[in-house]
Motif scaffolding. Structure first.
Motif, short mmCIF file in Angstrom:
data_model
loop_
_atom_site.label_atom_id
_atom_site.label_comp_id
_atom_site.label_asym_id
_atom_site.label_seq_id
_atom_site.Cartn_x
_atom_site.Cartn_y
_atom_site.Cartn_z
N UNK A 1 0.93 -1.62 -0.21
CA UNK A 1 -0.10 -0.13 0.09
C UNK A 1 1.17 1.46 0.22
N UNK A 2 0.48 2.52 -0.60
CA UNK A 2 0.98 3.69 -0.67
C UNK A 2 2.03 4.05 0.89
N UNK A 3 0.94 4.11 1.63
CA UNK A 3 1.41 4.64 2.54
C UNK A 3 2.25 3.91 2.90
N UNK A 4 2.37 2.28 3.52
CA UNK A 4 3.54 1.19 3.65
C UNK A 4 4.89 1.40 2.91
N UNK B 1 9.75 3.19 2.88
CA UNK B 1 11.10 3.75 1.44
C UNK B 1 11.49 5.35 2.56
N UNK B 2 11.57 5.87 3.23
CA UNK B 2 11.85 7.06 4.11
C UNK B 2 13.03 6.33 5.21
N UNK B 3 12.54 5.28 5.97
CA UNK B 3 13.31 4.25 6.89
C UNK B 3 14.71 3.91 5.96
N UNK B 4 14.55 3.62 4.50
CA UNK B 4 15.38 2.34 3.94
C UNK B 4 16.47 3.49 3.52
N UNK C 1 11.67 -0.48 -5.57
CA UNK C 1 9.13 -0.68 -5.14
C UNK C 1 9.26 -1.72 -6.58
N UNK C 2 8.07 -2.12 -5.92
CA UNK C 2 7.37 -2.93 -7.26
C UNK C 2 6.55 -1.89 -8.43
N UNK C 3 6.50 -2.62 -9.58
CA UNK C 3 5.72 -1.86 -10.94
C UNK C 3 4.06 -2.09 -10.28
N UNK C 4 3.36 -1.85 -9.33
CA UNK C 4 2.73 -2.48 -8.80
C UNK C 4 1.48 0.09 -8.65
N UNK C 5 0.28 -0.01 -9.03
CA UNK C 5 -0.48 1.25 -8.62
C UNK C 5 0.14 1.99 -7.78
N UNK C 6 -0.02 1.50 -6.79
CA UNK C 6 0.86 2.02 -5.69
C UNK C 6 2.29 2.84 -5.41
N UNK C 7 3.03 1.66 -6.28
CA UNK C 7 4.32 1.90 -6.23
C UNK C 7 4.31 2.65 -7.54
N UNK C 8 3.71 2.87 -8.02
CA UNK C 8 4.05 4.42 -9.08
C UNK C 8 3.93 5.51 -7.96
N UNK C 9 2.80 5.58 -7.51
CA UNK C 9 2.43 6.81 -6.25
C UNK C 9 3.62 6.86 -5.42
#
Ligand code: G3P
Length: 218
Positions: free
Chosen positions: A66-69, A74-77, A88-96
Motif C-alpha cells: 500500500x502507498x502509505x506503507x 522507503x523513507x526508513x530504508x 518498489x514493485x511496479x504496481x499502482x501504489x508503487x508508482x505513486x
C-alpha cells in the motif's frame, strides 16, 4: 556498462568488491531469505553491512503493497545509508510511492518490470532505475532481451533519464546481449560475470607463455 551484484551474500559481495568490478548491489526479499536474514532489525543491519562493503548503490526492497506503507518503509530504508536505493514493485501504489519518494530526493528502483508500458510509467513517476526481469521472461518463452532493447530505445527516444537495470540476468550471454543493447546496468550473481573472462585462446596462450619461460628459467 555497470555491474551490480544480485545477491545478499556478504562473502560474494566482498569477493566481487575486491576484484574491483562491481558498481553496486541489488537485493530482494527472496535473496535476503536465502541468506537466512530475518526480523526487521537484522534485515536493516544487513543492508548497512552491504553498503559498508561495496562502493555504489544498494537496492533494498519494500515489502508493503500500500502507498502509505511503501513510503514509510522507503523513507526508513533511505535513512539507513546514503547508498540505499528503495526498490518498489511496479504496481499502482508503487508508482505513486515512486513519485513521492523521487520528489523527496530518494532514489528508487522500480522492480518486477515485464513490459515497456510498466517501464514508461515508472520513468514518468521519476524512478532512478527500472528493473526488467530478463530470465523470468525467458522462462515463459518470451524474449527477455527484446524487452531490454525496447526500453533502452524508448528512454533514448523520449530523452528519459531513468536507467535500465537489466535484472534476472542468469548467464554470461545475457550480459553480452545487455552490452550490445545498451543497458545501463546488468545485475546478476558473480558467476556469469566471471564467465566473461573465459576464452580457450587465453588459457592456451598463457600455458604456452609459462612453458616457454620455464624451459629456459627452470
Ligand atoms: O533482481 C531481480 C532478480 O534477482 C531476479 O532474478 O533469477 O530470481 O529471476 P531471478
Amino acid at each position: 556498462m555497470k555491474f551490480f551484484l544480485d545477491t545478499a551474500n556478504l562473502a560474494q559481495i566482498k569477493e566481487a568488491q575486491e576484484l574491483g568490478i562491481i558498481d553496486g548491489v541489488t537485493t530482494n526479499p527472496s535473496l535476503m531469505a536465502k541468506e537466512g536474514i530475518k526480523g526487521e532489525a537484522n534485515i536493516l543491519k544487513h543492508y548497512v553491512d552491504i553498503c559498508e562493503i561495496v562502493d555504489g548503490d544498494v537496492s533494498a526492497e519494500v515489502i508493503s503493497t500500500d502507498y502509505e506503507g511503501m513510503i514509510a518503509e522507503g523513507e526508513k530504508l533511505a535513512a539507513l545509508h546514503p547508498q540505499i536505493v528503495v526498490k518498489v514493485p511496479v504496481i499502482k501504489e508503487g508508482i505513486k510511492a515512486i513519485k513521492y519518494l523521487s520528489k523527496k530526493g530518494i532514489r528508487t528502483n522500480c522492480t518486477l518490470v515485464f513490459t515497456t508500458g510498466q517501464a514508461l510509467l515508472a520513468a514518468k513517476a521519476g524512478a532512478t532505475y527500472v528493473s526488467p526481469f530478463v530470465g523470468r521472461l525467458d522462462d515463459i518463452s518470451h524474449d527477455g532481451m527484446e524487452l531490454i532493447g525496447q526500453i533502452v530505445d524508448m528512454f533514448n527516444y523520449y530523452g528519459m533519464g531513468t536507467q535500465v537495470l537489466a535484472a534476472s540476468i542468469r548467464n554470461t550471454m545475457h550480459i553480452i546481449k545487455c552490452i550490445e543493447l545498451g543497458a545501463d546496468i546488468a545485475t546478476c550473481p558473480l558467476e556469469p560475470i566471471l564467465g566473461l573472462l573465459k576464452h580457450p585462446l587465453t588459457e592456451s596462450g598463457l600455458k604456452k607463455f609459462l612453458e616457454d619461460y620455464h624451459k629456459l628459467n627452470g
